[in-house]
Motif scaffolding. Structure first.
Motif, PDB file in Angstrom:
ATOM      1  N   ILE A 161       3.284  42.991  52.991  1.00 16.92           N
ATOM      2  CA  ILE A 161       3.601  41.359  52.604  1.00 16.92           C
ATOM      3  C   ILE A 161       4.986  41.349  51.808  1.00 16.92           C
ATOM      4  CG2 ILE A 161       2.935  39.471  50.765  1.00 16.92           C
ATOM      5  CD1 ILE A 161      -0.368  40.213  51.485  1.00 16.92           C
ATOM      6  N   ALA A 162       4.996  42.330  51.038  1.00 20.97           N
ATOM      7  CA  ALA A 162       6.419  42.284  49.970  1.00 20.97           C
ATOM      8  C   ALA A 162       7.411  42.617  50.889  1.00 20.97           C
ATOM      9  CB  ALA A 162       6.293  43.351  49.088  1.00 20.97           C
ATOM     10  N   GLN A 163       7.375  42.945  52.627  1.00 17.77           N
ATOM     11  CA  GLN A 163       8.078  43.455  53.636  1.00 17.77           C
ATOM     12  C   GLN A 163       8.377  42.477  54.661  1.00 17.77           C
ATOM     13  OE1 GLN A 163       9.882  46.365  52.752  1.00 17.77           O
ATOM     14  NE2 GLN A 163       8.277  46.390  51.477  1.00 17.77           N
ATOM     15  N   LEU A 164       7.837  41.373  54.244  1.00 17.64           N
ATOM     16  CA  LEU A 164       7.746  40.502  55.781  1.00 17.64           C
ATOM     17  C   LEU A 164       8.765  39.601  55.284  1.00 17.64           C
ATOM     18  CD1 LEU A 164       3.426  39.212  55.852  1.00 17.64           C
ATOM     19  CD2 LEU A 164       4.721  40.738  57.899  1.00 17.64           C
ATOM     20  N   PRO A 165       9.418  38.771  56.969  1.00 18.51           N
ATOM     21  CA  PRO A 165      10.142  38.298  56.559  1.00 18.51           C
ATOM     22  C   PRO A 165       9.863  36.832  56.016  1.00 18.51           C
ATOM     23  CG  PRO A 165      10.372  39.072  58.129  1.00 18.51           C
ATOM     24  CD  PRO A 165       8.897  39.371  57.958  1.00 18.51           C
ATOM     25  N   ASP A 166      11.361  36.209  54.947  1.00 15.58           N
ATOM     26  CA  ASP A 166      11.184  34.557  54.368  1.00 15.58           C
ATOM     27  C   ASP A 166       9.518  34.118  55.693  1.00 15.58           C
ATOM     28  OD1 ASP A 166      11.497  35.678  52.116  1.00 15.58           O
ATOM     29  OD2 ASP A 166      13.150  34.661  52.521  1.00 15.58           O
ATOM     30  N   ASN A 167       8.874  33.610  55.673  1.00 15.44           N
ATOM     31  CA  ASN A 167       8.779  32.314  57.041  1.00 15.44           C
ATOM     32  C   ASN A 167       8.193  32.541  57.558  1.00 15.44           C
ATOM     33  OD1 ASN A 167       9.700  29.410  54.722  1.00 15.44           O
ATOM     34  ND2 ASN A 167      12.018  30.469  55.811  1.00 15.44           N
ATOM     35  N   SER A 168       7.402  33.924  57.114  1.00 15.27           N
ATOM     36  CA  SER A 168       6.552  34.382  58.226  1.00 15.27           C
ATOM     37  C   SER A 168       5.153  33.723  58.658  1.00 15.27           C
ATOM     38  CB  SER A 168       5.966  36.017  57.617  1.00 15.27           C
ATOM     39  OG  SER A 168       7.438  36.824  57.774  1.00 15.27           O
ATOM     40  N   TRP A 169       4.789  33.968  59.004  1.00 10.69           N
ATOM     41  CA  TRP A 169       3.258  33.332  59.285  1.00 10.69           C
ATOM     42  C   TRP A 169       2.325  33.994  59.519  1.00 10.69           C
ATOM     43  CZ3 TRP A 169       1.996  28.594  62.670  1.00 10.69           C
ATOM     44  CH2 TRP A 169       3.425  26.997  61.821  1.00 10.69           C
ATOM     45  N   VAL A 170       0.982  33.926  58.475  1.00  9.28           N
ATOM     46  CA  VAL A 170       0.052  35.527  58.190  1.00  9.28           C
ATOM     47  C   VAL A 170      -1.055  34.914  58.397  1.00  9.28           C
ATOM     48  CG1 VAL A 170      -0.886  37.268  56.961  1.00  9.28           C
ATOM     49  CG2 VAL A 170       1.903  36.356  56.442  1.00  9.28           C
ATOM     50  N   ILE A 171      -1.366  36.333  59.680  1.00  6.88           N
ATOM     51  CA  ILE A 171      -3.678  35.472  60.000  1.00  6.88           C
ATOM     52  C   ILE A 171      -3.975  37.023  59.344  1.00  6.88           C
ATOM     53  CG2 ILE A 171      -4.852  35.579  61.833  1.00  6.88           C
ATOM     54  CD1 ILE A 171      -2.173  33.136  61.621  1.00  6.88           C
ATOM     55  N   ILE A 172      -5.397  36.756  58.865  1.00  7.74           N
ATOM     56  CA  ILE A 172      -5.701  37.629  58.358  1.00  7.74           C
ATOM     57  C   ILE A 172      -7.368  37.641  58.936  1.00  7.74           C
ATOM     58  CG2 ILE A 172      -7.139  38.857  56.506  1.00  7.74           C
ATOM     59  CD1 ILE A 172      -4.940  37.274  54.572  1.00  7.74           C
ATOM     60  N   PHE A 173      -7.996  39.532  60.268  1.00  3.65           N
ATOM     61  CA  PHE A 173      -8.866  39.701  60.712  1.00  3.65           C
ATOM     62  C   PHE A 173      -9.197  40.785  60.177  1.00  3.65           C
ATOM     63  CE2 PHE A 173      -6.423  37.762  64.671  1.00  3.65           C
ATOM     64  CZ  PHE A 173      -5.218  38.349  64.172  1.00  3.65           C
ATOM     65  N   THR A 174      -9.261  41.152  59.002  1.00  2.00           N
ATOM     66  CA  THR A 174      -9.226  42.941  59.188  1.00  2.00           C
ATOM     67  C   THR A 174     -10.770  42.609  58.457  1.00  2.00           C
ATOM     68  OG1 THR A 174     -10.000  42.937  56.607  1.00  2.00           O
ATOM     69  CG2 THR A 174      -7.539  42.906  57.406  1.00  2.00           C
ATOM     70  N   HIS A 175     -11.371  44.443  59.008  1.00  2.00           N
ATOM     71  CA  HIS A 175     -13.293  44.965  59.885  1.00  2.00           C
ATOM     72  C   HIS A 175     -13.407  44.836  57.517  1.00  2.00           C
ATOM     73  CE1 HIS A 175     -10.428  48.276  57.624  1.00  2.00           C
ATOM     74  NE2 HIS A 175     -11.828  48.530  57.289  1.00  2.00           N
ATOM     75  N   ASP A 176     -12.857  44.501  57.040  1.00  2.00           N
ATOM     76  CA  ASP A 176     -13.238  45.046  55.485  1.00  2.00           C
ATOM     77  C   ASP A 176     -12.562  43.322  54.673  1.00  2.00           C
ATOM     78  OD1 ASP A 176     -13.273  45.366  52.814  1.00  2.00           O
ATOM     79  OD2 ASP A 176     -12.953  47.121  53.116  1.00  2.00           O
ATOM     80  N   ALA A 178     -13.434  43.300  51.375  1.00  2.00           N
ATOM     81  CA  ALA A 178     -12.551  43.124  50.442  1.00  2.00           C
ATOM     82  C   ALA A 178     -10.975  43.186  50.659  1.00  2.00           C
ATOM     83  CB  ALA A 178     -13.053  44.864  49.661  1.00  2.00           C
ATOM     84  N   LEU A 179     -10.190  43.695  51.847  1.00  2.03           N
ATOM     85  CA  LEU A 179      -9.550  43.951  52.113  1.00  2.03           C
ATOM     86  C   LEU A 179      -8.934  42.262  52.336  1.00  2.03           C
ATOM     87  CD1 LEU A 179      -6.578  45.020  53.095  1.00  2.03           C
ATOM     88  CD2 LEU A 179      -7.982  46.178  54.989  1.00  2.03           C
ATOM     89  N   ASP A 180      -9.571  41.581  53.581  1.00  2.00           N
ATOM     90  CA  ASP A 180      -9.138  40.073  53.249  1.00  2.00           C
ATOM     91  C   ASP A 180      -8.315  39.246  51.987  1.00  2.00           C
ATOM     92  OD1 ASP A 180      -9.850  40.646  55.974  1.00  2.00           O
ATOM     93  OD2 ASP A 180     -11.745  39.282  56.201  1.00  2.00           O
TER      94      ASP A 180
END
Length: 286
Positions: A161-176, A178-180
Motif C-alpha cells: 500500500i505504501a508503494q502505490l501511486p497517489d489516487n490509486s483505486w484499490v480492490i480487496i478480494f484475498t483468500h484470507d 484476516a489479511l482483508d
C-alpha cells in the motif's frame, strides 16, 4: 531515437500507460524528406522512427512535447514550409497531423490473485487503466496477464500500500479475512487512494465496520471503503459474473468523476484554410 518503429512504439506506450504523440505527414508538395503517410512517435524523453530528421523533425518534437506537457488528448494540424520555417534546402511543404494521447492516470491495485481477480483482469484489459495484481502466493502468478496488467509479489501484501501511486483505486478480494482486515486498517492509515472496495457479504462488511471502529477509526473514514463491492443489479455468483459487477461499478464511478477533455485541436476553419492553401499551391506548381 529509440529502436522501435512507430507501430511497436504505440503498443509499448499503450501498455506502459505513457503519454505519446503520433506525428503523421498527411500531405506533401514539392521536394520533401519523407512522403505522405510517414509517421513517428514522440514521448516526453524518446522519439521512435522518423519523418525526415533535421529542423522539421526538431520543430515537431518541440510542438509535440508542448502537447504532452498538457497531458490531454488532442489533435493539431500543422503546415510547415520547409525553406521558410524549417530552413531546409529541399524547399517543399509538408502538412503534419499531431495526435496527442494523455498518460493513463487510472491506476488499479487488485489485492488477491484468485478466480475473481483472474476474471476481472480480462475485463480491465479493455479499459484505459494500469493494473497491479498483488498477492503473497507466487503459485497464482503464473497465468499470463493482459498487457496493461502485471503481478507484484509481497510476502506481506499490506506493505504494498505504501508503494502505490497517489489516487490509486484499490480492490480487496484475498483468500484470507484476516489479511482483508489488515489491508483495510493499512488503507485507513494511508488515505492517498481515490477509491477502495472489498468483496464480501453484507454480514462481513458490517463485522469489518464494527472491528475497524473498535480499532479507533472514525466512522466517516470507514465508510470510504465500499463493501460489498459491485453493482447489486448485476446478479450471479460465478467469478466472471462477480467480475462483471465490479468492473461495471468501477467504470461508472471512474467516468462520473472524470473531468471532460478540453485539449486544444485544430478548428475546422483552420483545416479548411490549410487545405485551400495546399490546393492553390498545387495549382501554381502544375
Amino acid at each position: 531515437m529509440a529502436t522501435l518503429n512507430w507501430s511497436a512504439a504505440i503498443q509499448h506506450c499503450q501498455q506502459s500507460g505513457s503519454a505519446y504523440v503520433i506525428a503523421t505527414i498527411i500531405n506533401t508538395q514539392g521536394s520533401t524528406p519523407r512522403d505522405g503517410g510517414s509517421k513517428m512517435v514522440i514521448t516526453a524523453d524518446v522519439t521512435y522512427d522518423t519523418i525526415g530528421g533535421g529542423q522539421l523533425e526538431f520543430l515537431l518534437v518541440q510542438q509535440a512535447r508542448e502537447l504532452l506537457a498538457q497531458n490531454k488528448n488532442c489533435q493539431l494540424l500543422k503546415a510547415i514550409p520547409l525553406a521558410a520555417e524549417a530552413a531546409q534546402c529541399c524547399g517543399g511543404n509538408v502538412t503534419v497531423m499531431l495526435e496527442s494521447f494523455a498518460a493513463c492516470t487510472w491506476q488499479i491495485a487488485l489485492f488477491g490473485a484468485g478466480h475473481v481477480c483472474q476474471s476481472l483482469v480480462t475485463i480491465l484489459a479493455g479499459l484505459p487503466c494500469q493494473v497491479r495484481v498483488i498477492d503473497n502466493r507466487p503459485e497464482l502468478m503464473t497465468t499470463p496477464l493482459p498487457a496493461n496488467c502485471h503481478y507484484e509479489f509481497y510476502a506481506d501484501p499490506t506493505a504494498a500500500i505504501a508503494q502505490l501511486p497517489d489516487n490509486s483505486w484499490v480492490i480487496i478480494f484475498t483468500h484470507d479475512h484476516a489479511l482483508d482486515f489488515a489491508l483495510c486498517k493499512t488503507l485507513l492509515s494511508d488515505q492517498r487512494w481515490a477509491y477502495a472496495g472489498m468483496i464480501g457479504s453484507q454480514t462481513k462488511a458490517l463485522r469489518f465496520r464494527k472491528r475497524l471502529g473498535d480499532a479507533g477509526f472514525a466512522e466517516a473514514a470507514i465508510e470510504k471503503i465500499h463493501s460489498p463491492i459491485g453493482l447489486p443489479e448485476v446478479k450471479g455468483k460465478l467469478p466472471m459474473e462477480v467480475a462483471v459487477s465490479i468492473a461495471a461499478q468501477l467504470q461508472a464511478l471512474y467516468y462520473h468523476n472524470q473531468a471532460p477533455q478540453t485539449g486544444s485541436s485544430s478548428s475546422w476553419r483552420d483545416i479548411k484554410t490549410l487545405l485551400q492553401e495546399q490546393k492553390t499551391t498545387e495549382i501554381l506548381c502544375e
